[in-house]
Scaffold this motif. Structure first.
Motif, PDB file in Angstrom:
ATOM      1  N   THR A  35     -18.787  82.601  38.024  1.00  0.00           N
ATOM      2  CA  THR A  35     -19.822  81.869  37.292  1.00  0.00           C
ATOM      3  C   THR A  35     -21.141  82.628  37.286  1.00  0.00           C
ATOM      4  O   THR A  35     -21.799  82.769  36.250  1.00  0.00           O
ATOM      5  CB  THR A  35     -20.022  80.476  37.911  1.00  0.00           C
ATOM      6  OG1 THR A  35     -18.791  79.752  37.877  1.00  0.00           O
ATOM      7  CG2 THR A  35     -21.090  79.690  37.167  1.00  0.00           C
ATOM      8  N   LEU A  36     -21.534  83.156  38.448  1.00  0.00           N
ATOM      9  CA  LEU A  36     -22.810  83.867  38.552  1.00  0.00           C
ATOM     10  C   LEU A  36     -22.763  85.207  37.822  1.00  0.00           C
ATOM     11  O   LEU A  36     -23.704  85.579  37.116  1.00  0.00           O
ATOM     12  CB  LEU A  36     -23.175  84.079  40.017  1.00  0.00           C
ATOM     13  CG  LEU A  36     -23.507  82.817  40.826  1.00  0.00           C
ATOM     14  CD1 LEU A  36     -23.725  83.168  42.290  1.00  0.00           C
ATOM     15  CD2 LEU A  36     -24.755  82.140  40.268  1.00  0.00           C
ATOM     16  N   ASN A  41     -28.742  88.001  36.086  1.00  0.00           N
ATOM     17  CA  ASN A  41     -30.198  87.885  35.977  1.00  0.00           C
ATOM     18  C   ASN A  41     -30.641  86.541  35.416  1.00  0.00           C
ATOM     19  O   ASN A  41     -31.751  86.408  34.893  1.00  0.00           O
ATOM     20  CB  ASN A  41     -30.765  89.026  35.120  1.00  0.00           C
ATOM     21  CG  ASN A  41     -30.468  90.385  35.711  1.00  0.00           C
ATOM     22  OD1 ASN A  41     -30.671  90.599  36.907  1.00  0.00           O
ATOM     23  ND2 ASN A  41     -29.963  91.296  34.901  1.00  0.00           N
ATOM     24  N   GLU A  42     -29.770  85.551  35.513  1.00  0.00           N
ATOM     25  CA  GLU A  42     -30.104  84.201  35.061  1.00  0.00           C
ATOM     26  C   GLU A  42     -29.990  83.248  36.245  1.00  0.00           C
ATOM     27  O   GLU A  42     -29.018  83.306  37.002  1.00  0.00           O
ATOM     28  CB  GLU A  42     -29.141  83.768  33.949  1.00  0.00           C
ATOM     29  CG  GLU A  42     -29.374  82.363  33.438  1.00  0.00           C
ATOM     30  CD  GLU A  42     -28.375  81.988  32.348  1.00  0.00           C
ATOM     31  OE1 GLU A  42     -27.744  82.901  31.780  1.00  0.00           O
ATOM     32  OE2 GLU A  42     -28.199  80.791  32.097  1.00  0.00           O
ATOM     33  N   VAL A  43     -30.964  82.399  36.408  1.00  0.00           N
ATOM     34  CA  VAL A  43     -30.915  81.435  37.513  1.00  0.00           C
ATOM     35  C   VAL A  43     -29.924  80.333  37.163  1.00  0.00           C
ATOM     36  O   VAL A  43     -30.045  79.680  36.122  1.00  0.00           O
ATOM     37  CB  VAL A  43     -32.310  80.827  37.786  1.00  0.00           C
ATOM     38  CG1 VAL A  43     -32.211  79.799  38.920  1.00  0.00           C
ATOM     39  CG2 VAL A  43     -33.307  81.918  38.151  1.00  0.00           C
ATOM     40  N   VAL A  44     -28.940  80.154  38.020  1.00  0.00           N
ATOM     41  CA  VAL A  44     -27.956  79.093  37.852  1.00  0.00           C
ATOM     42  C   VAL A  44     -28.252  78.025  38.904  1.00  0.00           C
ATOM     43  O   VAL A  44     -28.235  78.301  40.092  1.00  0.00           O
ATOM     44  CB  VAL A  44     -26.518  79.621  38.021  1.00  0.00           C
ATOM     45  CG1 VAL A  44     -25.516  78.496  37.816  1.00  0.00           C
ATOM     46  CG2 VAL A  44     -26.245  80.771  37.062  1.00  0.00           C
ATOM     47  N   SER A  45     -28.547  76.834  38.448  1.00  0.00           N
ATOM     48  CA  SER A  45     -28.912  75.777  39.377  1.00  0.00           C
ATOM     49  C   SER A  45     -27.725  75.360  40.244  1.00  0.00           C
ATOM     50  O   SER A  45     -26.560  75.569  39.874  1.00  0.00           O
ATOM     51  CB  SER A  45     -29.437  74.557  38.619  1.00  0.00           C
ATOM     52  OG  SER A  45     -28.386  73.931  37.894  1.00  0.00           O
ATOM     53  N   ILE A  85     -26.510  88.654  45.218  1.00  0.00           N
ATOM     54  CA  ILE A  85     -26.863  87.279  44.867  1.00  0.00           C
ATOM     55  C   ILE A  85     -28.175  86.903  45.537  1.00  0.00           C
ATOM     56  O   ILE A  85     -28.308  87.009  46.765  1.00  0.00           O
ATOM     57  CB  ILE A  85     -25.753  86.298  45.303  1.00  0.00           C
ATOM     58  CG1 ILE A  85     -24.426  86.670  44.633  1.00  0.00           C
ATOM     59  CG2 ILE A  85     -26.144  84.857  44.967  1.00  0.00           C
ATOM     60  CD1 ILE A  85     -23.233  85.901  45.166  1.00  0.00           C
ATOM     61  N   ALA A  86     -29.133  86.483  44.741  1.00  0.00           N
ATOM     62  CA  ALA A  86     -30.428  86.050  45.270  1.00  0.00           C
ATOM     63  C   ALA A  86     -30.503  84.525  45.276  1.00  0.00           C
ATOM     64  O   ALA A  86     -29.984  83.868  44.371  1.00  0.00           O
ATOM     65  CB  ALA A  86     -31.559  86.618  44.430  1.00  0.00           C
ATOM     66  N   THR A  87     -31.133  83.986  46.308  1.00  0.00           N
ATOM     67  CA  THR A  87     -31.362  82.547  46.403  1.00  0.00           C
ATOM     68  C   THR A  87     -32.803  82.260  46.003  1.00  0.00           C
ATOM     69  O   THR A  87     -33.730  82.866  46.547  1.00  0.00           O
ATOM     70  CB  THR A  87     -31.126  82.040  47.830  1.00  0.00           C
ATOM     71  OG1 THR A  87     -29.786  82.344  48.221  1.00  0.00           O
ATOM     72  CG2 THR A  87     -31.344  80.532  47.913  1.00  0.00           C
ATOM     73  N   TYR A  93     -29.309  79.951  42.262  1.00  0.00           N
ATOM     74  CA  TYR A  93     -28.880  81.287  42.639  1.00  0.00           C
ATOM     75  C   TYR A  93     -28.890  82.195  41.404  1.00  0.00           C
ATOM     76  O   TYR A  93     -28.770  81.733  40.271  1.00  0.00           O
ATOM     77  CB  TYR A  93     -27.477  81.266  43.241  1.00  0.00           C
ATOM     78  CG  TYR A  93     -27.366  80.423  44.480  1.00  0.00           C
ATOM     79  CD1 TYR A  93     -27.003  79.071  44.396  1.00  0.00           C
ATOM     80  CD2 TYR A  93     -27.613  80.956  45.721  1.00  0.00           C
ATOM     81  CE1 TYR A  93     -26.896  78.291  45.536  1.00  0.00           C
ATOM     82  CE2 TYR A  93     -27.506  80.185  46.871  1.00  0.00           C
ATOM     83  CZ  TYR A  93     -27.146  78.853  46.770  1.00  0.00           C
ATOM     84  OH  TYR A  93     -27.048  78.087  47.905  1.00  0.00           O
ATOM     85  N   CYS A  94     -29.005  83.488  41.655  1.00  0.00           N
ATOM     86  CA  CYS A  94     -29.054  84.450  40.557  1.00  0.00           C
ATOM     87  C   CYS A  94     -28.282  85.706  40.951  1.00  0.00           C
ATOM     88  O   CYS A  94     -28.461  86.229  42.062  1.00  0.00           O
ATOM     89  CB  CYS A  94     -30.508  84.816  40.241  1.00  0.00           C
ATOM     90  SG  CYS A  94     -30.704  86.001  38.891  1.00  0.00           S
ATOM     91  N   PHE A  95     -27.412  86.179  40.051  1.00  0.00           N
ATOM     92  CA  PHE A  95     -26.684  87.416  40.280  1.00  0.00           C
ATOM     93  C   PHE A  95     -27.586  88.570  39.855  1.00  0.00           C
ATOM     94  O   PHE A  95     -27.924  88.696  38.674  1.00  0.00           O
ATOM     95  CB  PHE A  95     -25.377  87.437  39.484  1.00  0.00           C
ATOM     96  CG  PHE A  95     -24.439  88.535  39.891  1.00  0.00           C
ATOM     97  CD1 PHE A  95     -23.587  88.366  40.961  1.00  0.00           C
ATOM     98  CD2 PHE A  95     -24.423  89.739  39.200  1.00  0.00           C
ATOM     99  CE1 PHE A  95     -22.720  89.377  41.346  1.00  0.00           C
ATOM    100  CE2 PHE A  95     -23.570  90.755  39.579  1.00  0.00           C
ATOM    101  CZ  PHE A  95     -22.716  90.579  40.658  1.00  0.00           C
ATOM    102  N   VAL A  96     -27.985  89.416  40.797  1.00  0.00           N
ATOM    103  CA  VAL A  96     -29.035  90.390  40.532  1.00  0.00           C
ATOM    104  C   VAL A  96     -28.540  91.839  40.491  1.00  0.00           C
ATOM    105  O   VAL A  96     -29.318  92.749  40.197  1.00  0.00           O
ATOM    106  CB  VAL A  96     -30.156  90.270  41.582  1.00  0.00           C
ATOM    107  CG1 VAL A  96     -30.850  88.916  41.461  1.00  0.00           C
ATOM    108  CG2 VAL A  96     -29.617  90.466  43.000  1.00  0.00           C
TER     109      VAL A  96
END
Length: 296
Positions: A35-36, A41-45, A85-87, A93-96
């Motif tokens: 999913t991430l 580079n998009e914040v997924v709630s 993955i950034a919190t 969360y965001c896949f960076v």
């Protein structure tokens, strides 16, 4: 196919490779990653993640944190400068990590893909006192097709079931599916949860019939974990699958038997522990599996 760092993600085959070697990743952790990574580079709630990963089940955020931690551990996130993955506190969360996409994976050996459709949790590096149980269960499961591991809470039923799944994975050409029923509070969701784990989206109210039609296509092992609190629904599902799909094998775990036709019960006893003897030495006590597990 999505590539990032040393990893290759093949979402439609539920396959994650690290330099060409399959990564042992649980089903929920894989769904979180897919999913991430599909939205870099998009914040997924957290709400969106819960809806994608547990579409038919209501779970607490603690489950998301648990599987996220397992995912980060599997990726080595945060080690040696790796960052995937950034919190974002209060947001999600965001896949960076930088990614690249391609439409094929010709460089991945076909046998790897064929043998890794399983969604098993990782096997323990060392399983204390249960090797004989795993061997006996593997043999019984192949011969009898339907076995329930019965034992008290915390005795190690899930640990043994996962070990058995890994032991027989080649027998099923990778078609081993681990379904955690522990998070369910509504028994009516048992069949849809199993279907979801297999990647199905039931198109009718009769999810069991759709499951049976799908399972009729090949040899499969279903591991139904933690059945006791939804035991009637789990028993009904197991009965129909066992009767109607002769190539499907079922390994269930429960605090009590399902009590249905075809079921073979394997009682998992507590680990052997030292006797209450004032003369007992430390060296002797350490020879008992329960002591070894306690020390670990």
């Amino acid at each position: 196919m999505i590539s990032f760092g040393p990893f290759t993600l093949v979402a439609n085959e539920r396959l994650l490779l690290r330099q060409g070697v399959p990564v042992d990743l649980g089903a929920r952790a894989f769904d979180i990653l897919a999913t991430l990574a599909a939205r870099p580079n998009e914040v997924v709630s957290k709400k969106d993640l819960l809806a994608h990963v547990w579409p038919d089940v209501t779970v607490e955020e603690g489950s998301l944190r648990f599987h996220m931690a397992n995912l980060r551990k599997a990726l080595g996130d945060g080690k040696d400068g790796a960052r995937y993955i950034a919190t974002l506190a209060g947001r999600g969360y965001c896949f960076v990590a930088p990614i690249s996409r391609s439409g094929s994976r010709n460089d991945v050996h076909s046998e790897v893909a064929a043998s890794y459709h399983a969604n098993l949790p990782s096997r323990l590096i060392r399983m204390v006192g249960r090797a004989d149980d795993a061997i006996a269960l593997s043999t019984q499961l192949i011969a009898a097709r339907f076995v329930t591991i019965v034992g008290t809470g915390g005795v190690g039923k899930t640990t043994v079931a996962v070990a058995v799944g890994h032991d027989v994975i080649e027998v099923f050409a990778g078609a081993v599916h681990f379904i955690d029923l522990g998070a369910l509070s509504d028994p009516s969701l048992v069949a849809t949860t199993v279907a979801s784990t297999l990647g199905l989206s039931p198109q009718s109210d009769d999810a069991i019939s759709e499951l049976i039609a799908y399972l009729a296509g090949g040899r499969t092992l279903l591991i139904l974990d933690t059945c006791e609190h939804v035991i009637d629904a789990a028993a009904d599902l197991a009965t129909r699958i066992f009767a109607d799909t002769p190539q499907t094998h079922i390994l269930a775990t429960s605090r009590e038997p399902l009590l249905v036709e075809g079921e073979n019960v394997y009682k998992l006893a507590p680990l052997a522990y030292p006797p209450d003897d004032p003369e007992l030495t430390v060296s002797v006590a350490q020879g008992f599996p329960a002591s070894q597990l306690f020390v670990e």
